[in-house]
Design a protein around this motif. Structure first.
Motif, PDB file in Angstrom:
ATOM      1  N   LYS A 188       3.177   5.151   2.780  1.00 13.45           N
ATOM      2  CA  LYS A 188       2.186   4.397   2.357  1.00 13.45           C
ATOM      3  C   LYS A 188       1.829   3.495   3.260  1.00 13.45           C
ATOM      4  O   LYS A 188       0.421   3.185   3.608  1.00 13.45           O
ATOM      5  N   LEU A 189       2.479   2.777   3.864  1.00  9.50           N
ATOM      6  CA  LEU A 189       2.206   1.639   4.992  1.00  9.50           C
ATOM      7  C   LEU A 189       1.701   2.248   6.064  1.00  9.50           C
ATOM      8  O   LEU A 189       0.855   1.695   6.790  1.00  9.50           O
ATOM      9  N   GLU A 190       2.312   3.363   6.593  1.00  8.70           N
ATOM     10  CA  GLU A 190       2.132   4.061   7.860  1.00  8.70           C
ATOM     11  C   GLU A 190       0.679   4.450   7.473  1.00  8.70           C
ATOM     12  O   GLU A 190      -0.123   4.707   8.764  1.00  8.70           O
ATOM     13  N   SER A 191       0.458   5.155   6.568  1.00  4.24           N
ATOM     14  CA  SER A 191      -1.141   5.498   6.292  1.00  4.24           C
ATOM     15  C   SER A 191      -2.351   4.642   6.545  1.00  4.24           C
ATOM     16  O   SER A 191      -3.340   5.070   6.877  1.00  4.24           O
ATOM     17  N   ILE A 192      -1.726   3.309   6.334  1.00 10.35           N
ATOM     18  CA  ILE A 192      -2.994   2.278   6.622  1.00 10.35           C
ATOM     19  C   ILE A 192      -3.239   2.216   7.972  1.00 10.35           C
ATOM     20  O   ILE A 192      -4.425   1.993   8.162  1.00 10.35           O
TER      21      ILE A 192
END
Length: 271
Positions: A207-211
Motif C-alpha cells: 500500500k505504501l509503495e503504491s503511493i
C-alpha cells in the motif's frame, strides 16, 4: 531582565481589517519569542510532582498513562492523578481548555477480543471522553495500534499532492518534479515510519509503495504497468521499504549506544 521582558505588554485582535482596543497582558509569555518556551516549561515543570501514573509532556500537551493489570486499580490511580493536576492548575492559575470539543480524552490500547469494563475517569468535574483513536505529534494512535487511521489520513494527504504533480508535469522540468516529490510528498510517508511500519505486513508495504509508484507515474507520464524498478532507477528513487529499514537500523544503533532516550534503551531485551 526577566521582569522587564514580561511586564508592560499589551495585545489586540485584528479581524478583517478591524482592530480591537489594546488590553494589558496580566500573565503568559510572548508567543514566538526565544525565551517564551523556556519560561513556559519552567512554569509547568512541577505538574508531574506526586503523580503515580507515567507522564509525558510536550509543550502544552500533557499525557498520563498506565499499564492496566487491574482496571479498578488503574482507574483509581489515574483519577487520583487527574485530581492532583486540577489542584495544581488552581494553585498556579492555569486553566485547561474549557471548550467541550477539546475536552480530555482517553484511549484504551488493547488487542483483547473480550474487553473488560473500565471505570470512567473524571477531570475538571466532567467525564473524560473515551475515543478509539487520538493524534499525538502528528501520529494517529488507534486502540488496536494497527495504524489504519494514520495510514488513511496520510494517503488522503499524499493523494492531493500526486494530483498536483500530474498538473505540474506540463510546466516544470522533471528534476524539479522529483525535488517537489521528495520535499513535499514523501516526508508525509516518512514521518514516524519507524513506528507504524510493519515489515512482515505485505499488504501494508504494498500500500505504501503504491503511493510512490503513483507519484513516479505522475512525474514521468508513464502508463500504469510500467516497470517499477525502471521508473525508480530513472528518477533516482529508492524503495520506501528500504528507506524505512535503514531508518529503523539507524535508530536501533542509536538506542543500543545510548544516544536516544533511556526509555527506548530499557525496552530492548538484554542478551
Amino acid at each position: 531582565m526577566i521582569k522587564d521582558f514580561l511586564k508592560n505588554r499589551s495585545q489586540r485582535v485584528v479581524l478583517n481589517g478591524q482592530c480591537s482596543t489594546w488590553e494589558n497582558i496580566q500573565a503568559g509569555v510572548p508567543q514566538g519569542s526565544i525565551l517564551g518556551p523556556l519560561l513556559f516549561l519552567l512554569y509547568i515543570n512541577d505538574i508531574t510532582d506526586g503523580l503515580e501514573s507515567d507522564v509525558k509532556l510536550f509543550a502544552d500537551d500533557t499525557s498520563i498513562f498506565s499499564v492496566v493489570f487491574d482496571v479498578n486499580q488503574s482507574a483509581r490511580v489515574i483519577n487520583s492523578d487527574l485530581s492532583k493536576i486540577e489542584k495544581w492548575a488552581f494553585q498556579w492559575n492555569m486553566s485547561f481548555n474549557p471548550d467541550p470539543s477539546k475536552q480530555a480524552q482517553e484511549v484504551i490500547f488493547s488487542k483483547k477480543i473480550k474487553q473488560p469494563t473500565h471505570p470512567d475517569l473524571i477531570f475538571n468535574q466532567a467525564e473524560v471522553q473515551r475515543v478509539s483513536s487520538q493524534k499525538h505529534l502528528g501520529v494517529i494512535l488507534d486502540s488496536k495500534l494497527n495504524f489504519n487511521e494514520h495510514l488513511k489520513a496520510t494517503i488522503d494527504k499524499v493523494t492531493k499532492g500526486i494530483n498536483m504533480l500530474r498538473k505540474l508535469r506540463y510546466y516544470i522540468p522533471r528534476h524539479s518534479m522529483v525535488t517537489i516529490y521528495k520535499s513535499f510528498i514523501r516526508p508525509h510517508i516518512d514521518y514516524a515510519d519507524v513506528i507504524y511500519d510493519q515489515p512482515n505486513n505485505n499488504a501494508l508495504v504494498n500500500k505504501l509503495e503504491s503511493i510512490q509508484y503513483n507519484s513516479a507515474l505522475a512525474i514521468t507520464g508513464a502508463i500504469r504497468g510500467t516497470s517499477r524498478d525502471k521508473l525508480y532507477k530513472e528518477l533516482g528513487l529508492e524503495y520506501l521499504s528500504s528507506r524505512s529499514r535503514f531508518k529503523r537500523l539507524s535508530l536501533f544503533h542509536k538506542i543500543i549506544h545510548t544516544k536516544s532516550p533511556y526509555y527506548l534503551y530499557n525496552a530492548i531485551p538484554k542478551p
